[in-house]
Design an enzyme around this catalytic site. Sequence first.
Site, PDB file in Angstrom:
ATOM      1  N   ARG A  37       0.817  -1.222   0.000  1.00 33.96           N
ATOM      2  CA  ARG A  37       0.000   0.000   0.000  1.00 33.96           C
ATOM      3  C   ARG A  37       0.852   1.275   0.000  1.00 33.96           C
ATOM      4  NH1 ARG A  37      -3.249   3.089   4.294  1.00 33.96           N
ATOM      5  NH2 ARG A  37      -5.112   3.841   3.205  1.00 33.96           N
ATOM      6  N   ILE A  63      -6.916   7.809  -0.935  1.00 36.20           N
ATOM      7  CA  ILE A  63      -6.797   6.352  -0.945  1.00 36.20           C
ATOM      8  C   ILE A  63      -7.619   5.878   0.250  1.00 36.20           C
ATOM      9  CG2 ILE A  63      -4.576   6.477   0.307  1.00 36.20           C
ATOM     10  CD1 ILE A  63      -3.815   3.807  -1.012  1.00 36.20           C
ATOM     11  N   SER A  64      -8.556   4.983  -0.001  1.00 40.38           N
ATOM     12  CA  SER A  64      -9.514   4.597   1.032  1.00 40.38           C
ATOM     13  C   SER A  64      -8.850   3.904   2.216  1.00 40.38           C
ATOM     14  CB  SER A  64     -10.576   3.652   0.441  1.00 40.38           C
ATOM     15  OG  SER A  64     -11.432   4.349  -0.414  1.00 40.38           O
ATOM     16  N   GLN A  65      -9.518   4.008   3.349  1.00 39.68           N
ATOM     17  CA  GLN A  65      -9.111   3.295   4.561  1.00 39.68           C
ATOM     18  C   GLN A  65      -9.094   1.790   4.256  1.00 39.68           C
ATOM     19  OE1 GLN A  65     -11.899   4.106   7.669  1.00 39.68           O
ATOM     20  NE2 GLN A  65     -10.991   2.666   9.114  1.00 39.68           N
TER      21      GLN A  65
END
Length: 213
Positions: A37, A63-65
């Site tokens: 990530r 950027i999503s959790q």
Amino acid sequence: MKDTLKHKGLRQKLVKVLVDKGITSELVLEAIANIPRHLFMDSSFLDHAYQDKAFPIAADQTISQPYTVAFQTELMQICKGDKVLEIGTGSGYQTAVLCELGAKVYSIERQHELFKITSKFLPKLNYRAKKLVFGDGYKGLPELAPFKSIIVTAGAPFVPKPLLSQLEIGGRLVIPVGDKVQVMTLFVRTGLKQFDKTEFGEFKFVPLLENKN
């Protein structure tokens, strides 16, 4: 672009956090454990890459959790070879998760800056979507429908009818619906005009942009 033992160790800690929060799919957890990530993020956030938080990326997007990514992906119930449509390519992190699961991924991004960055970046990590498209996510990809599942990775003020129509029978649409706060919603297509709807609580996303031209 390095992925070190330290990064891998941090991912294992992240996986444990996701398990503690209720993620049960071994395949989804394995995908999160495999994907670097930190490489999807701005260098100024690298030290925080494996915290369970969303972070800014280009074009005022995020950027999503990881928990949100895992939660949405788990709802999709992906099997290897499933034809999947992603609305909102963004950083490409969710795309990578879908690729890790063996899905045939078609993805649409509305922000041209992000589209250019991500379409060059994903192949460098050997995540190859079937097709990355610069376009309007509200319209989906009717010429390539039907899809086994569709995921929307931005907050939609309403459920776009074209996306429902592009699901195959038995297909699943996972979409956060709402304005300031979204309710994660699952639609399962049970017939030509029949859909089962289930809601899964509140989440917060950046808005799904529509092409106004």
